[in-house]
Design a protein around this motif. Structure first.
Motif, PDB file in Angstrom:
ATOM      1  N   LYS A  94      72.306  69.363  22.205  1.00 29.89           N
ATOM      2  CA  LYS A  94      73.015  70.483  22.817  1.00 29.89           C
ATOM      3  C   LYS A  94      72.957  70.386  24.326  1.00 29.89           C
ATOM      4  N   ALA A  95      71.787  70.013  24.856  1.00 33.57           N
ATOM      5  CA  ALA A  95      71.657  69.857  26.306  1.00 33.57           C
ATOM      6  C   ALA A  95      72.558  68.741  26.814  1.00 33.57           C
ATOM      7  N   ALA A  96      72.624  67.643  26.100  1.00 31.18           N
ATOM      8  CA  ALA A  96      73.485  66.536  26.505  1.00 31.18           C
ATOM      9  C   ALA A  96      74.954  66.952  26.474  1.00 31.18           C
ATOM     10  N   TYR A  97      75.315  67.767  25.524  1.00 33.62           N
ATOM     11  CA  TYR A  97      76.697  68.245  25.431  1.00 33.62           C
ATOM     12  C   TYR A  97      77.024  69.166  26.598  1.00 33.62           C
ATOM     13  N   ASP A  98      76.105  70.067  26.906  1.00 30.02           N
ATOM     14  CA  ASP A  98      76.338  70.980  28.030  1.00 30.02           C
ATOM     15  C   ASP A  98      76.447  70.204  29.339  1.00 30.02           C
ATOM     16  N   SER A  99      75.604  69.177  29.513  1.00 25.20           N
ATOM     17  CA  SER A  99      75.664  68.365  30.723  1.00 25.20           C
ATOM     18  C   SER A  99      76.998  67.640  30.830  1.00 25.20           C
ATOM     19  N   ALA A 100      77.488  67.128  29.726  1.00 25.08           N
ATOM     20  CA  ALA A 100      78.782  66.449  29.734  1.00 25.08           C
ATOM     21  C   ALA A 100      79.910  67.416  30.055  1.00 25.08           C
ATOM     22  N   GLN A 101      79.817  68.648  29.562  1.00 19.37           N
ATOM     23  CA  GLN A 101      80.826  69.657  29.874  1.00 19.37           C
ATOM     24  C   GLN A 101      80.830  69.969  31.371  1.00 19.37           C
ATOM     25  N   ALA A 102      79.622  70.069  31.964  1.00 19.11           N
ATOM     26  CA  ALA A 102      79.539  70.359  33.402  1.00 19.11           C
ATOM     27  C   ALA A 102      80.119  69.219  34.219  1.00 19.11           C
ATOM     28  N   ALA A 103      79.844  67.991  33.836  1.00 13.04           N
ATOM     29  CA  ALA A 103      80.389  66.842  34.555  1.00 13.04           C
ATOM     30  C   ALA A 103      81.909  66.829  34.470  1.00 13.04           C
ATOM     31  N   LEU A 104      82.445  67.240  33.349  1.00 14.88           N
ATOM     32  CA  LEU A 104      83.903  67.298  33.205  1.00 14.88           C
ATOM     33  C   LEU A 104      84.491  68.354  34.139  1.00 14.88           C
ATOM     34  N   GLN A 105      83.848  69.496  34.206  1.00 14.50           N
ATOM     35  CA  GLN A 105      84.348  70.552  35.096  1.00 14.50           C
ATOM     36  C   GLN A 105      84.316  70.098  36.555  1.00 14.50           C
ATOM     37  N   LYS A 106      83.244  69.387  36.947  1.00 14.29           N
ATOM     38  CA  LYS A 106      83.137  68.880  38.310  1.00 14.29           C
ATOM     39  C   LYS A 106      84.258  67.888  38.599  1.00 14.29           C
ATOM     40  N   ALA A 107      84.550  67.019  37.660  1.00 12.92           N
ATOM     41  CA  ALA A 107      85.622  66.036  37.859  1.00 12.92           C
ATOM     42  C   ALA A 107      86.967  66.719  37.943  1.00 12.92           C
TER      43      ALA A 107
END
Length: 414
Positions: free
Chosen positions: A114-127
């Motif tokens: 779940k943490a890895a998924y949330d981190s990937a979501q944040a990286a997508l928003q930043k991009a």
């Protein structure tokens, strides 16, 4: 000393020469046996004809079957393994029960995923946040380049920054998708429907992605497969019979019956699904696979069975009771027949195989011939006999009932 049996005066002859005594005994018995015959001749009659039981044979189309041994196998067989590593948090099935495809079997601790998924979501928003600025810069430079207000190199750098921003978004989306897949894989689902075996690991055990040991196995039992082996020799014989026109193949929808280990016949009928395209050079056999309905789960994988496969139809053939067939001194199958003249004749038969308690015969018999099935020990070829129609029990092969006497040309002429 006088011998009490034959009146001989030499005791040693009576007590020591056993072959001589046996000869005298046989001579005496043969003389006694000839008395009824002599009496019959004196009365001016002949010995009564021996009565025999016969079965009248008629040509028919007979299903050619092969009884083949084999084992039952599951129609589908799936080993369940984890696709991500972690600690088993929960087991959600009852061992030995029926499960449906998609049912949840295990849950793995998912906090890290779940943490890895949330981190990937944040990286997508930043991009995605960097994209509008890069796009605006490119649009402004394209307007200024026409006025020679900016250098062409600046426009090229702006376009490169825009392309980089789009690539970052695509990469971030892929990371999100990967993280989502890993998170979803913490819940292990049943890949197929069927009966599930015991779990090899309990709650709290550590598992790894694609580990060698399966967590459990699911086997689909309805329908169930039966794999049997057939010799290449029998296959060649069947193909030869087809070429010669003696056998007509059953077609694509070949029916199969099943005999269980107890000897009883399985109530459901199967059909042939697969025939191996090569012969095993070690055993000289090839594999056939049949599929059977198994709604009551009576058949389980690994059972020994015998499959009765319908290979073809033998046209214009005769079924001769096995009890009527014997072998001569040369080992050829023979049978005694009662001719139309009332005389017994012996024939050599061309036997193709057994069908129940009968032999399948393609040569040596004509329509309406009467084969002797009872009393064969008391008659021989050339002897006159009286025939009695009998019925053979197809299950036991024994005489079931007796009917009327048969007529012959000799009786009609009399």
């Amino acid at each position: 000393m006088i011998c009490p049996q034959f009146g001989l005066s030499t005791a040693s002859l009576c007590s020591r020469t056993k072959p001589f005594r046996a000869f005298l005994f046989a001579l005496t018995m043969s003389g006694l046996a000839s008395v009824p015959a002599a009496q019959a001749q004196q009365r001016g009659g002949n010995l009564p004809k021996q009565e025999v039981g016969v079965v009248e044979l008629h040509a028919q189309s007979v299903a050619i079957t092969a009884k083949l041994s084999g084992r039952t196998t599951a129609s589908l067989d799936a080993e369940v393994r984890p696709e991500v590593g972690g600690i088993i948090k929960e087991r959600l099935f009852r061992e030995g029960s029926e499960v449906e495809a998609g049912d949840i079997l295990y849950r793995i601790e998912d906090d890290l995923y779940k943490a890895a998924y949330d981190s990937a979501q944040a990286a997508l928003q930043k991009a995605e946040a960097a994209l509008p600025s890069a796009q605006t810069k490119v649009d402004r430079y394209e307007e200024l380049i026409s006025q020679n207000a900016v250098a062409k190199q600046d426009l090229d750098d702006a376009k490169a920054s825009l392309a980089q921003a789009k690539a970052d978004i695509a990469s971030a989306k892929a990371d999100v998708q990967t993280a989502k897949i890993n998170l979803d894989n913490t819940v292990i689902h049943a890949p197929i429907s069927g009966r599930i075996e015991a779990s090899t690991l309990n709650v709290g055990a550590l598992v790894t992605a694609s580990q060698t040991d399966a967590l459990t196995t699911i086997r689909q039992l309805d329908p169930i497969n039966v794999e049997v082996t057939q010799s290449s020799t029998n296959l060649l014989k069947l193909r030869k019979a087809v070429r010669e026109g003696r056998v007509k193949l059953s077609g694509d929808n070949v029916q199969v019956r099943l005999l269980l280990e107890t000897g009883e016949e399985y109530q459901q009928t199967g059909k042939l699904e697969f025939s191996q395209a090569y012969v095993d050079p070690t055993t000289g056999t090839y594999t056939l696979r049949a599929e059977f309905p198994n709604p009551e789960r009576l058949l389980l994988p690994g059972m020994y069975v015998q499959a009765i496969v319908e290979e073809g139809i033998a046209q214009n053939s005769f079924l001769v009771p096995q009890r009527a067939v014997s072998r001569n001194a040369r080992g050829e199958p023979t049978a005694l027949f009662l001719g139309q003249d009332g005389k017994v004749e012996e024939r050599v038969l061309q036997v193709g195989g057994n069908v129940g308690n009968n032999w399948l015969v393609s040569e040596g018999i004509s329509e309406g011939d009467r084969v002797i099935v009872e009393g064969t020990l008391f008659v021989k070829a050339g002897q006159e006999a009286t025939g009695m129609l009998v019925t053979i029990n197809e299950t036991t092969g024994e005489v079931e009932s007796r009917g009327e006497a048969v007529s012959n040309t000799a009786e009609k002429s009399d």
